[in-house]
Design an enzyme around this catalytic site. Structure first.
Site, PDB file in Angstrom:
ATOM      1  N   HIS A  57       0.842  -1.185   0.000  1.00 14.19           N
ATOM      2  CA  HIS A  57       0.000   0.000   0.000  1.00 14.19           C
ATOM      3  C   HIS A  57       0.885   1.245   0.000  1.00 14.19           C
ATOM      4  O   HIS A  57       2.107   1.156   0.177  1.00 14.19           O
ATOM      5  CB  HIS A  57      -0.952  -0.001   1.209  1.00 14.19           C
ATOM      6  CG  HIS A  57      -0.276   0.036   2.537  1.00 14.19           C
ATOM      7  ND1 HIS A  57      -0.206  -1.037   3.390  1.00 14.19           N
ATOM      8  CD2 HIS A  57       0.377   1.044   3.173  1.00 14.19           C
ATOM      9  CE1 HIS A  57       0.454  -0.698   4.474  1.00 14.19           C
ATOM     10  NE2 HIS A  57       0.818   0.565   4.368  1.00 14.19           N
TER      11      HIS A  57
HETATM   12  P1  TYD Z   1      -1.384  -2.645   7.591  1.00 10.83           P
HETATM   13  O1  TYD Z   1      -0.903  -1.252   7.757  1.00 10.83           O
HETATM   14  O2  TYD Z   1      -2.092  -2.994   6.314  1.00 10.83           O
HETATM   15  O3  TYD Z   1      -0.180  -3.663   7.817  1.00 10.83           O
HETATM   16  P2  TYD Z   1       1.125  -3.962   6.890  1.00 10.83           P
HETATM   17  O4  TYD Z   1       1.410  -2.765   6.070  1.00 10.83           O
HETATM   18  O5  TYD Z   1       2.208  -4.251   7.870  1.00 10.83           O
HETATM   19  O6  TYD Z   1       0.852  -5.169   6.064  1.00 10.83           O
HETATM   20  O7  TYD Z   1      -2.299  -2.978   8.840  1.00 10.83           O
HETATM   21  C1  TYD Z   1      -2.816  -4.270   9.058  1.00 10.83           C
HETATM   22  C2  TYD Z   1      -4.087  -4.143   9.879  1.00 10.83           C
HETATM   23  O8  TYD Z   1      -3.784  -3.608  11.172  1.00 10.83           O
HETATM   24  C3  TYD Z   1      -5.104  -3.204   9.256  1.00 10.83           C
HETATM   25  O9  TYD Z   1      -6.295  -3.899   9.049  1.00 10.83           O
HETATM   26  C4  TYD Z   1      -5.356  -2.118  10.262  1.00 10.83           C
HETATM   27  C5  TYD Z   1      -4.615  -2.512  11.495  1.00 10.83           C
HETATM   28  N1  TYD Z   1      -3.787  -1.402  12.017  1.00 10.83           N
HETATM   29  C6  TYD Z   1      -4.286  -0.617  13.040  1.00 10.83           C
HETATM   30  O10 TYD Z   1      -5.418  -0.805  13.515  1.00 10.83           O
HETATM   31  N2  TYD Z   1      -3.507   0.388  13.529  1.00 10.83           N
HETATM   32  C7  TYD Z   1      -2.255   0.632  13.042  1.00 10.83           C
HETATM   33  O11 TYD Z   1      -1.557   1.553  13.535  1.00 10.83           O
HETATM   34  C8  TYD Z   1      -1.766  -0.177  11.972  1.00 10.83           C
HETATM   35  C9  TYD Z   1      -0.397   0.051  11.379  1.00 10.83           C
HETATM   36  C10 TYD Z   1      -2.560  -1.189  11.494  1.00 10.83           C
END
Ligand code: TYD
Length: 143
Positions: A57
């Site tokens: 993303h």
């Molecule tokens: P995401 O940022 O997509 O993780 P990555 O980039 O490491 O793959 O986040 C994964 C899930 O965690 C997403 O559904 C939302 C949740 N999340 C939070 O609730 N708060 C946060 O600060 C972060 C980073 C993620």
């Protein structure tokens, strides 16, 4: 260190105190080591599967600083024009991930721990999770 060819990124070199048998101490200070105020910190561990992929993303406004405080992983960066992959394996060298930078993390070694400092609170509306939407967003936003 590899030259960073993508926009909206940069290296962060942390101070480290080597106390020999008593370990290492590393420091991250907002507005000193990291060019923004830190509102949120999160970490990622328990990455058991070498085929795991995280990220995939970009953000519209958020700035993040990402560190691999244990182990290693491959960081993929894509600003919509340039792409590069960087092996992140130094616990004292982090990377800025600014707005409009598509990023992926993969090829985690055993016991990898990723630490991220972010400029703002979690906000799902700041995410661009679809790659075609990302390319469109890049076209429409001069950053
Ligand atoms: P995401 O940022 O997509 O993780 P990555 O980039 O490491 O793959 O986040 C994964 C899930 O965690 C997403 O559904 C939302 C949740 N999340 C939070 O609730 N708060 C946060 O600060 C972060 C980073 C993620």
């Amino acid at each position: 260190m590899d030259e960073l060819i993508v926009n909206q990124s940069g290296y962060i070199q942390l101070k480290k105190f080597d106390d020999g048998d008593d370990g290492h101490l590393s420091i991250i200070e907002a507005m000193k080591d990291i060019p923004f105020e830190i509102k949120r910190v999160y970490y990622i561990n328990n990455l058991k599967n070498v085929t795991s992929v995280r990220g995939h993303h970009a953000h519209k406004k958020l700035y993040q600083a990402i560190f691999c405080i244990n182990g290693s992983f491959l960081l993929g960066l894509d600003d919509g024009k340039n792409r590069q992959k960087i092996l992140v394996d130094n616990d004292n060298v982090g990377f800025i991930i600014g707005p409009g930078l598509w990023h992926t993390m993969s090829q985690f070694s055993n016991e990898t721990v990723i630490l991220v400092a972010a400029s703002d609170y979690y906000d799902e509306t700041d995410y661009i999770r679809d790659y075609d939407d990302f390319l469109l967003w890049i076209e429409n936003n001069q950053i």
